[in-house]
Design an enzyme around this catalytic site. Structure first.
Site, mmCIF file in Angstrom:
data_model
loop_
_atom_site.group_PDB
_atom_site.id
_atom_site.type_symbol
_atom_site.label_atom_id
_atom_site.label_comp_id
_atom_site.label_asym_id
_atom_site.label_seq_id
_atom_site.Cartn_x
_atom_site.Cartn_y
_atom_site.Cartn_z
ATOM 1 N N GLU A 85 39.326 16.799 45.813
ATOM 2 C CA GLU A 85 37.965 16.832 45.467
ATOM 3 C C GLU A 85 37.562 16.437 44.010
ATOM 4 O O GLU A 85 36.533 15.584 43.818
ATOM 5 C CB GLU A 85 37.578 18.328 45.686
ATOM 6 C CG GLU A 85 37.644 19.119 46.904
ATOM 7 C CD GLU A 85 36.772 18.432 48.079
ATOM 8 O OE1 GLU A 85 35.702 17.775 47.817
ATOM 9 O OE2 GLU A 85 36.971 18.351 49.113
ATOM 10 N N SER A 382 40.190 81.915 49.923
ATOM 11 C CA SER A 382 40.649 82.513 48.866
ATOM 12 C C SER A 382 41.323 81.670 47.754
ATOM 13 O O SER A 382 41.770 82.201 46.662
ATOM 14 C CB SER A 382 41.880 83.729 49.242
ATOM 15 O OG SER A 382 41.427 84.637 50.001
#
Ligand code: ZN
Ligand code: ZN
Length: 810
Positions: A85, A382
């Site tokens: 490119e 618990s």
């Protein structure tokens, strides 16, 4: 002379200076009025500690646009893109004058507008702000390119470019394309794959790899990107035929790839053997999904943290191990009607989350796998008892060997029972905690103060408890409140981190914040010591775990057997486990000990297997002292045996044993005397344990073989000034609902009262009418005839106690 010279110089270059100045000014004005468009939104990415992509999310415009960083991309791909490119990318300032002149010349000679000259920077400008291809827009692009070059570094521009390239459909950026087309991170691409990714953006809709686009026209001209278009135009199918392909059915992308492989080969960009391998690599039509690892974790992190790339603390190997173990354990209990589970694993070094499974199988809709069991509000059973005991140790009123009464008790109308429906009588604190006895815990909470403890939990990050606080009662300590696995597991990290509570760390860059000292180091140590004992009733079969590291744990089972919990910790890890059903249905087989503990053991065994865990050091503030073995308090001369116990310096109280007292009795220990009735001879002084009346009653009734003082001298008429009998039933805090008085024959209310050992008879009165006499602790029943009742118990020393209750009828 000098001044004139300067003046001459300025005059000479006046025009040039003026032009440069005007251009600069124009640029500044334009930049001011036309700032760069806003950056595009990127997909949110969640990464594991080692950098692996866990998952990513679509952007708000439904794009896979993963932000690409240079280090993530294979060098071949960057090289191919730059060569293809913009080979002068690192040298120009956004515009490449040479290619502009070349393109301009070509445009004039051929009359085409589109051709050439776009640098990578200009292409970025166009991707940020797509426009029609006209001369004017080309100038806008150039202006934008300069703006970009001023504002960003080359590296940033290239990263933007790699992140925004179109790859067909909603796929943008090389990282997205790499995962979706090759199921691979962009750093692990082959040369063939790299070249394809460099090529696809030229014509993403024809070249995309998830659809087969074949060449059907022998004169098909392959579309190219501007910079390279000219040369590519010459590529006709004849070229691919020469390469030995059957062009008619050939995949377009293959034609393009092979063209570039040959071109790179000619230009010696890559080694020719690599290029040959690339040429031989088959091309597969594929579309993979973006990875989805640890979906609950990723989603949680995505919503809680800013930024598009979130680097987390999740340990991929621990996560995968945890997922497997959780799924295996859920499958094991599936037939018992338990369909899901969740696990949270914290590294205690810095409280970072290293394992996070919100459910056993995210995709199992039948078991509501998408519900996150780590953040879902549930009853904690618990599990909070560990915090209460630690809190009480720090208050100084409790040490591990002190005794607590586990007998039926009425807390203002609340009468808890133990999990196994048994009572254990006079038990030590450590026994009560390890065996998760309910009455001692509720009593401890009552003594500590409900509001104090709730305030403590609020401070420890329990948000739901904070919201509910005005509605909560003593049952909080047995699970009568809402919390989640995350809050609970975090709480337990404090035991492993010298009592300091730190925020959970999800993000690797998060700084270690300062923890909050919620327990002392000493009380954390005591909890770890008590809960790590192996003589526990809730322990799993240990024969499978020969290399199991040492750890401490607390279980929990919620009311209705809907939630099974086990939270464990050692110096290395804190692991929280929940099992149950997301639809809230309970199972008779569900219990923390039976279902959650085996999972916890499996996890410690896998994650911390054979680790040389060095247990917590004994804190300096802790010391060992001798206590009476029957009361756990500082022994007196009357105590019969002593034992060793831990105490916290400057905290634990020094209360002396209050149960061992000398009593005057006759020689065969059948009659007790007080100073008021002591005979002149024929008595001796014997030490007896004298418990509180309720406990004495319970111990006698349950034949625990306690050495209890004999009855008081029946001929004693000394006055007693202490409190009278204690009515244990009925209770003023209740409303008694009965069927209508006509058929109330079998509905009876229990009368029960306790007194100290000198009392031998109780007299019961109902609405001031004598009802019956009995021995202290004897259970008698009456059938109420009236709605309002005054109930009086009188002892043989003339002391009485009255309560009032209401009876209602259905
Ligand atoms: Zn004692
Ligand atoms: Zn007496």
């Amino acid at each position: 002379m000098k001044i004139i010279m300067h003046f001459e110089l300025i005059k000479k270059y006046y025009k040039t200076v003026w032009i440069v100045f005007t251009i600069l000014l124009l640029f500044i004005v334009l930049d001011l009025f036309f700032p760069l468009p806003k950056q595009k939104e990127f997909s949110k990415e969640i990464h594991a500690k080692d950098g692996t992509l866990l998952t990513a999310y679509l952007t708000s415009d439904d794009k896979w646009r993963l932000r690409t960083q240079l280090e993530e991309v294979s060098p071949e791909l960057i090289k191919a893109i730059l060569e293809k490119e913009d080979s002068w990318f690192y040298w120009h300032f956004g515009i490449n004058p040479v290619s502009i002149v070349r393109a301009l010349y070509r445009n004039i000679t051929t009359g085409e507008v589109e051709s050439g000259a776009s640098t990578i920077t200009m292409q970025v400008a166009r991707m940020l702000e797509p426009k029609k291809r006209t001369y004017i827009n080309k100038f806008v692009e150039m202006f934008r390119a300069i703006q970009l070059e001023i504002k960003y570094s080359k590296r940033e521009i290239l990263e933007l470019y790699l992140s925004l390239l179109p790859f067909g459909g909603n796929i943008e950026g090389v990282k997205s394309a790499s995962y979706i087309y090759f199921n691979s991170p962009p750093g692990k691409l082959s040369l063939s794959q790299s070249i394809m990714l460099a090529v696809i953006p030229n014509d993403p809709n024809s070249l995309r790899l998830d659809r087969r686009n074949t060449v059907t026209d022998a004169t098909y001209v392959i579309p190219g990107n501007e910079a390279t278009r000219e040369s590519e135009k010459k590529l006709k199918l004849s070229d691919s035929r020469q390469a030995g392909m059957t062009a008619i059915t050939e995949n377009l992308i293959k034609v393009k790839r092979d063209y570039w492989i040959k071109k790179f080969n000619k230009e010696n960009i890559f080694s020719s053997s690599d290029l040959k391998d690339a040429l031989d690599e088959p091309i597969e039509e594929n579309r993979f999904a973006i990875p989805v690892v640890a979906p609950h974790f990723s989603y949680y992190v995505k919503n809680d943290f800013q930024g598009d790339i979130i680097n987390t603390t999740l340990d991929l190997s621990i996560q995968q191990t945890t997922e497997n173990i959780l799924l295996r354990n859920v499958k094991k209990v599936f037939y018992k009607g338990i369909t899901n589970g969740a696990v949270l694993i914290i590294d205690n070094k810095n409280s970072s989350v290293v394992g996070y499974c919100g459910s056993a199988d995210f995709y199992d809709e039948g078991s509501f796998g998408q519900v996150n069991g780590i953040t879902a509000i549930r009853s904690p059973g618990s599990t909070l008892k560990a915090a209460l005991y630690a809190y009480a140790f720090d208050e100084g009123n409790l040490t591990p060997q002190m005794k607590l009464a586990d007998i039926p008790t009425d807390f203002h109308g609340y009468q808890p029972e133990n999990y196994d429906l048994k009572f254990y009588g006079n038990v030590s604190t450590d026994f009560a905690l390890v065996n998760s006895l309910n009455i001692p815990a509720v009593k401890l909470l009552e003594q500590t103060g409900l509001n104090n403890f709730i305030g403590f939990l609020e401070g420890a990050g329990f948000n739901q408890i904070q919201k509910q606080k005005n509605k909560l009662g003593l049952s909080v300590i047995l699970g009568g409140c809402g919390t989640n696995l995350q809050e609970l597991t975090r709480l337990f990290t404090a035991f492993a981190r010298k009592g300091k509570l730190y925020p959970l760390n999800f993000i690797s860059t998060e700084n270690e914040s300062r923890g909050e000292q919620i327990f002392s180091e000493a009380s954390s140590y005591l909890i770890a010591k008590i809960l790590s004992g192996i003589n526990r009733s809730d322990i799993a079969d240990l024969s499978n775990y020969s290399k199991l590291p040492k750890f401490a744990w607390k279980t929990g089972t919620s009311y209705g057997k809907r939630d099974a919990w086990a939270i464990g910790f050692n110096p290395n890890y804190t692991i929280g486990v929940w099992m149950g059903n997301f639809n809230g249905v309970g199972s008779p087989n569900l219990s923390g000990a039976e279902v959650a503990v085996p999972l916890l053991f499996d996890l410690f065994n896998a994650i911390d297997y054979n680790s040389d865990v060095k247990w917590f050091d004994v804190p300096e503030e802790l010391y060992v002292r001798e206590v009476c073995s029957e009361s756990g308090l500082i022994p007196t001369q009357y105590c019969r045996s002593v034992t060793r116990d831990f105490a916290i310096k400057n905290k634990s109280n020094n209360e002396v044993c209050n149960i061992h007292k000398p009593v005057y009795v006759n020689l065969n220990e059948t009659i007790q005397y007080c100073t008021g009735c002591l005979p002149t001879s024929g008595y001796k002084k014997v030490v007896y344990p004298i418990y509180q009346p309720e406990l004495t009653v319970w111990l006698t009734q349950n034949k625990h073989g306690y050495h209890i003082p004999p009855q008081h001298n029946p001929n004693c008429d000394a006055k007693f000034t202490e409190a009278g009998p204690k009515i244990l039933s009925p209770s003023e805090d209740y409303e008694y609902f009965l069927e209508s008085p006509q058929n109330s024959e079998n509905q009876e209310i229990l009368l029960l009262a306790a007194s100290d050992s000198r009392v031998k008879t109780h007299y019961w009165y109902i609405n001031d009418k004598f009802f019956r006499k009995c021995k202290p602790g004897e259970r008698i029943f009456f059938n109420p005839k009236e709605k309002e009742l005054k109930i009086t118990c009188l002892d043989d020393k003339g002391r009485d106690r009255s309560i009032r209750i209401n009876v209602k009828y259905y």
